[in-house]
Design a protein around this motif. Structure first.
Motif, PDB file in Angstrom:
ATOM      1  N   ASP A  40     -14.500 -36.344   5.889  1.00  0.00           N
ATOM      2  CA  ASP A  40     -13.687 -37.402   5.295  1.00  0.00           C
ATOM      3  C   ASP A  40     -12.853 -38.043   6.405  1.00  0.00           C
ATOM      4  OD1 ASP A  40     -11.544 -35.565   5.676  1.00  0.00           O
ATOM      5  OD2 ASP A  40     -11.920 -34.696   3.698  1.00  0.00           O
ATOM      6  N   GLY A  94     -12.155 -31.949   2.602  1.00  0.00           N
ATOM      7  CA  GLY A  94     -11.863 -31.458   1.261  1.00  0.00           C
ATOM      8  C   GLY A  94     -13.135 -31.341   0.422  1.00  0.00           C
ATOM      9  N   SER A  96     -14.437 -33.345  -1.526  1.00  0.00           N
ATOM     10  CA  SER A  96     -15.287 -34.541  -1.570  1.00  0.00           C
ATOM     11  C   SER A  96     -16.305 -34.530  -0.434  1.00  0.00           C
ATOM     12  CB  SER A  96     -14.438 -35.809  -1.501  1.00  0.00           C
ATOM     13  OG  SER A  96     -13.570 -35.867  -2.594  1.00  0.00           O
ATOM     14  N   THR A 117     -10.927 -27.969   4.390  1.00  0.00           N
ATOM     15  CA  THR A 117      -9.544 -28.247   4.812  1.00  0.00           C
ATOM     16  C   THR A 117      -8.593 -28.396   3.621  1.00  0.00           C
ATOM     17  OG1 THR A 117      -9.936 -30.625   4.872  1.00  0.00           O
ATOM     18  CG2 THR A 117     -10.333 -29.414   6.919  1.00  0.00           C
ATOM     19  N   GLY A 121     -12.388 -25.191  -3.058  1.00  0.00           N
ATOM     20  CA  GLY A 121     -13.268 -24.048  -3.330  1.00  0.00           C
ATOM     21  C   GLY A 121     -14.749 -24.373  -3.448  1.00  0.00           C
ATOM     22  N   SER A 122     -15.105 -25.642  -3.382  1.00  0.00           N
ATOM     23  CA  SER A 122     -16.509 -26.039  -3.568  1.00  0.00           C
ATOM     24  C   SER A 122     -17.446 -25.354  -2.571  1.00  0.00           C
ATOM     25  CB  SER A 122     -16.611 -27.560  -3.434  1.00  0.00           C
ATOM     26  OG  SER A 122     -17.929 -27.991  -3.522  1.00  0.00           O
ATOM     27  N   THR A 125     -19.560 -22.372  -3.787  1.00  0.00           N
ATOM     28  CA  THR A 125     -20.287 -22.411  -5.062  1.00  0.00           C
ATOM     29  C   THR A 125     -21.650 -23.092  -4.959  1.00  0.00           C
ATOM     30  OG1 THR A 125     -19.659 -24.570  -6.005  1.00  0.00           O
ATOM     31  CG2 THR A 125     -18.001 -22.809  -6.109  1.00  0.00           C
ATOM     32  N   LYS A 136     -19.725 -38.148 -14.923  1.00  0.00           N
ATOM     33  CA  LYS A 136     -19.956 -37.176 -13.867  1.00  0.00           C
ATOM     34  C   LYS A 136     -20.999 -36.177 -14.355  1.00  0.00           C
ATOM     35  CE  LYS A 136     -17.526 -33.833 -10.985  1.00  0.00           C
ATOM     36  NZ  LYS A 136     -16.242 -33.299 -10.574  1.00  0.00           N
ATOM     37  N   GLY A 158      -1.971 -29.851   8.214  1.00  0.00           N
ATOM     38  CA  GLY A 158      -1.630 -31.263   7.982  1.00  0.00           C
ATOM     39  C   GLY A 158      -1.747 -31.682   6.526  1.00  0.00           C
ATOM     40  N   LEU A 163      -0.304 -32.687  -1.891  1.00  0.00           N
ATOM     41  CA  LEU A 163      -1.737 -32.390  -1.976  1.00  0.00           C
ATOM     42  C   LEU A 163      -1.986 -30.884  -1.941  1.00  0.00           C
ATOM     43  CD1 LEU A 163      -3.715 -34.919   0.293  1.00  0.00           C
ATOM     44  CD2 LEU A 163      -4.117 -34.372  -2.105  1.00  0.00           C
ATOM     45  N   HIS A 174      -9.758 -22.110 -11.150  1.00  0.00           N
ATOM     46  CA  HIS A 174     -11.015 -21.335 -11.062  1.00  0.00           C
ATOM     47  C   HIS A 174     -10.738 -19.869 -11.423  1.00  0.00           C
ATOM     48  CE1 HIS A 174     -12.048 -24.961  -9.080  1.00  0.00           C
ATOM     49  NE2 HIS A 174     -11.892 -24.587  -7.833  1.00  0.00           N
ATOM     50  N   LEU A 230     -15.418 -18.784  -8.635  1.00  0.00           N
ATOM     51  CA  LEU A 230     -16.080 -19.911  -9.321  1.00  0.00           C
ATOM     52  C   LEU A 230     -17.595 -19.842  -9.133  1.00  0.00           C
ATOM     53  CD1 LEU A 230     -15.763 -22.667 -10.837  1.00  0.00           C
ATOM     54  CD2 LEU A 230     -15.508 -23.750  -8.603  1.00  0.00           C
ATOM     55  N   HIS A 253      -8.639 -35.594  -8.836  1.00  0.00           N
ATOM     56  CA  HIS A 253      -9.220 -34.291  -9.204  1.00  0.00           C
ATOM     57  C   HIS A 253      -8.189 -33.155  -9.244  1.00  0.00           C
ATOM     58  CE1 HIS A 253     -12.294 -31.219  -9.541  1.00  0.00           C
ATOM     59  NE2 HIS A 253     -11.632 -30.555  -8.620  1.00  0.00           N
ATOM     60  N   ALA A 254      -7.573 -32.856  -8.111  1.00  0.00           N
ATOM     61  CA  ALA A 254      -6.708 -31.671  -8.042  1.00  0.00           C
ATOM     62  C   ALA A 254      -5.474 -31.843  -8.932  1.00  0.00           C
ATOM     63  CB  ALA A 254      -6.298 -31.433  -6.587  1.00  0.00           C
TER      64      ALA A 254
HETATM   65  P1  NAD Z   1     -10.679 -34.513  -1.502  1.00  0.00           P
HETATM   66  O1  NAD Z   1     -11.753 -33.871  -0.757  1.00  0.00           O
HETATM   67  O2  NAD Z   1     -10.993 -35.825  -2.160  1.00  0.00           O
HETATM   68  O3  NAD Z   1      -9.431 -34.662  -0.527  1.00  0.00           O
HETATM   69  C1  NAD Z   1      -8.236 -35.274  -0.972  1.00  0.00           C
HETATM   70  C2  NAD Z   1      -7.588 -36.038   0.173  1.00  0.00           C
HETATM   71  O4  NAD Z   1      -7.069 -35.124   1.124  1.00  0.00           O
HETATM   72  C3  NAD Z   1      -8.574 -36.931   0.931  1.00  0.00           C
HETATM   73  O5  NAD Z   1      -7.929 -38.145   1.211  1.00  0.00           O
HETATM   74  C4  NAD Z   1      -8.834 -36.143   2.211  1.00  0.00           C
HETATM   75  O6  NAD Z   1      -9.175 -36.986   3.295  1.00  0.00           O
HETATM   76  C5  NAD Z   1      -7.487 -35.493   2.437  1.00  0.00           C
HETATM   77  N1  NAD Z   1      -7.493 -34.245   3.203  1.00  0.00           N
HETATM   78  C6  NAD Z   1      -8.392 -33.247   3.147  1.00  0.00           C
HETATM   79  N2  NAD Z   1      -8.006 -32.232   3.938  1.00  0.00           N
HETATM   80  C7  NAD Z   1      -6.835 -32.597   4.512  1.00  0.00           C
HETATM   81  C8  NAD Z   1      -5.934 -31.972   5.421  1.00  0.00           C
HETATM   82  N3  NAD Z   1      -6.142 -30.729   5.867  1.00  0.00           N
HETATM   83  N4  NAD Z   1      -4.839 -32.650   5.800  1.00  0.00           N
HETATM   84  C9  NAD Z   1      -4.580 -33.901   5.311  1.00  0.00           C
HETATM   85  N5  NAD Z   1      -5.389 -34.541   4.437  1.00  0.00           N
HETATM   86  C10 NAD Z   1      -6.501 -33.898   4.034  1.00  0.00           C
HETATM   87  O7  NAD Z   1     -10.087 -33.601  -2.656  1.00  0.00           O
HETATM   88  P2  NAD Z   1     -10.298 -32.062  -3.028  1.00  0.00           P
HETATM   89  O8  NAD Z   1      -9.300 -31.812  -4.084  1.00  0.00           O
HETATM   90  O9  NAD Z   1     -10.331 -31.220  -1.839  1.00  0.00           O
HETATM   91  O10 NAD Z   1     -11.756 -32.039  -3.653  1.00  0.00           O
HETATM   92  C11 NAD Z   1     -12.027 -32.712  -4.853  1.00  0.00           C
HETATM   93  C12 NAD Z   1     -13.525 -32.865  -5.057  1.00  0.00           C
HETATM   94  O11 NAD Z   1     -14.161 -31.610  -4.917  1.00  0.00           O
HETATM   95  C13 NAD Z   1     -13.870 -33.384  -6.443  1.00  0.00           C
HETATM   96  O12 NAD Z   1     -14.912 -34.315  -6.356  1.00  0.00           O
HETATM   97  C14 NAD Z   1     -14.335 -32.138  -7.177  1.00  0.00           C
HETATM   98  O13 NAD Z   1     -15.218 -32.420  -8.219  1.00  0.00           O
HETATM   99  C15 NAD Z   1     -14.971 -31.354  -6.067  1.00  0.00           C
HETATM  100  N6  NAD Z   1     -15.014 -29.905  -6.308  1.00  0.00           N
HETATM  101  C16 NAD Z   1     -16.221 -29.342  -6.474  1.00  0.00           C
HETATM  102  C17 NAD Z   1     -16.337 -27.979  -6.695  1.00  0.00           C
HETATM  103  C18 NAD Z   1     -17.693 -27.368  -6.819  1.00  0.00           C
HETATM  104  O14 NAD Z   1     -17.822 -26.153  -6.899  1.00  0.00           O
HETATM  105  N7  NAD Z   1     -18.730 -28.175  -6.821  1.00  0.00           N
HETATM  106  C19 NAD Z   1     -15.184 -27.170  -6.729  1.00  0.00           C
HETATM  107  C20 NAD Z   1     -13.944 -27.776  -6.555  1.00  0.00           C
HETATM  108  C21 NAD Z   1     -13.863 -29.155  -6.332  1.00  0.00           C
END
Ligand code: NAD
Length: 360
Positions: A40, A94, A96, A117, A121-122, A125, A136, A158, A163, A174, A230, A253-254
């Motif tokens: 990302d 993250g 995504s 980062t 937890g994805s 899984t 979705k 960071g 967040l 989970h 999970l 999401h979170a």
């Molecule tokens: P994300 O990956 O969208 O990240 C959120 C924001 O944080 C983004 O802008 C990213 O650039 C930023 N970021 C990430 N790491 C950072 C860091 N260390 N420092 C500063 N900024 C940082 O959000 P998320 O909550 O991590 O993930 C959500 C997505 O994951 C959803 O699409 C969800 O459906 C999926 N997910 C899937 C599973 C699975 O098992 N398939 C499990 C959990 C979540």
């Protein structure tokens, strides 16, 4: 009498401060020579570091992602993977970023090495997700589960407090849904309770001082356990509600997980019976639902759907959509019950406290 199913995950985990250094060796150990990096925007410098340590081996790079993996973004990434002749996906970022790599693996069967980062937890899984036309879709496929996960708490320093708190509550979700999952294994329950304790201890410290490496280490440990849990069992109404709200209304999401979790837990309180008691104890609470609400409030994570952008007028439609997805859940799922849950989550008041202990 024991009666359980355990979907035994087979991936390798490397955990520890500074373990980013292990990535090149792990790539070599997998016999890979042509890496596609998926990251990302935030993780660009981490991806640069990995690329610099794999000279001549990074054949493709993606530097932006979107939540819930839009189908068009996934299609572009699949095309790039095929055209580049990549033999390994390395995702950094993250959920995504992990999700986009999983979408590529789903089509190409390429293996994934993940460097998370956040606390989503994805990475642990076999669950993939894709979003198109406001819906979705998710599924399970062992081919999308990363074969190696490198957890380095330094990479989370960071992650801003808001967040971190919301992502920590996403991990907590989970753990909560695991303890009341049907045929959950004793190993999964033990890991879930351990993970809940780690997150409950760590998150206040992470939010107070985001640069506190010991708190980050503890939070990432809890997040690893949450991802592991999970990946070993199923989810119930909480995840289905969040999945519908994210896919249909574009809620974050979170933060949505954080806003729904206390109310989904209260909704299941009676039907889940004593299974929530060890989790409540790990939270230092008498009642898991109230303890989750208290934890979310103490770390500044959302406890109301109104606060994360849900419109009150959409609650009825959302309840019908959740029921149509037929979640497997301890309490029978019907529109009236889901609507009560959504209304409570929308309002955001502390769930009334009841003990999760069984009176002898
Ligand atoms: P994300 O990956 O969208 O990240 C959120 C924001 O944080 C983004 O802008 C990213 O650039 C930023 N970021 C990430 N790491 C950072 C860091 N260390 N420092 C500063 N900024 C940082 O959000 P998320 O909550 O991590 O993930 C959500 C997505 O994951 C959803 O699409 C969800 O459906 C999926 N997910 C899937 C599973 C699975 O098992 N398939 C499990 C959990 C979540």
């Amino acid at each position: 009498m024991r009666d359980f199913v355990l979907d035994q995950p087979g991936g390798r985990v490397v955990f520890g401060a500074g373990s980013l250094d292990a990535v090149p060796g792990e790539v070599r150990a997998l016999g890979a020579e042509r890496v596609m990096l998926v990251g990302d925007r935030h993780s660009r410098t981490i991806a640069d570091t990995i690329a610099a340590r794999l000279p001549g081996q990074v054949v493709a790079r993606i530097g932006h992602t979107a939540t819930h993996v839009p189908e068009d973004l996934a299609a572009d990434a699949v095309r790039l993977a095929r055209e580049s002749g990549a033999d390994l996906l390395v995702c950094v970022g993250g959920g995504s970023a992990t999700g986009l790599a999983k979408a590529v693996a789903l089509s190409t069967r390429l293996r994934i090495l993940a460097v998370p980062t956040t606390y989503a937890g994805s990475e642990m899984t076999p669950i993939w997700g894709l979003t198109g036309d406001g819906r979705k879709r998710t599924g399970r496929d062992p081919a999308v589960r990363p074969v190696c996960v490198v957890y380095d708490p330094v990479l989370t320093l960071g992650l801003p407090p808001a967040l971190s708190a919301a992502s920590g509550m996403n991990a907590m979700a989970h753990l909560v849904e695991a303890v009341y999952a049907p045929k959950v294994s004793p190993l999964t329950v033990t890991a879930a309770v351990e993970g809940a304790g780690a997150l409950a201890r760590a998150l206040p410290g992470v939010v107070r001082d985001p640069a506190d490496l010991a708190a980050r280490d503890e939070a990432l440990y809890g997040a690893w356990l949450a991802g592991w849990v999970l990946g070993t069992t199923t989810t119930g109404i909480h995840h289905k509600v969040c999945h519908v709200l994210g896919g249909r209304y574009g809620l974050p999401h979170a933060a949505t997980h954080s806003a729904v979790l206390p109310y989904a837990t209260a909704h299941n309180r009676e039907a889940a019976g004593p299974s929530l008691a060890p989790l409540a104890r790990a939270l230092g609470a008498e009642d898991a639902a109230a303890g989750l609400w208290d934890l979310a409030v103490s770390v500044g994570a959302p406890t109301s759907l109104a606060a994360v952008g849900m419109k009150e007028r959409d609650l009825d439609e959302a309840a019908a959509l959740v029921v149509a997805e037929r979640p497997v859940n301890p309490r029978a799922v019907d529109v009236a019950g889901v609507l009560d849950l959504l209304r409570a989550a929308y309002a955001g008041a502390r769930p009334s406290q009841e003990s999760n202990e069984v009176t002898p």
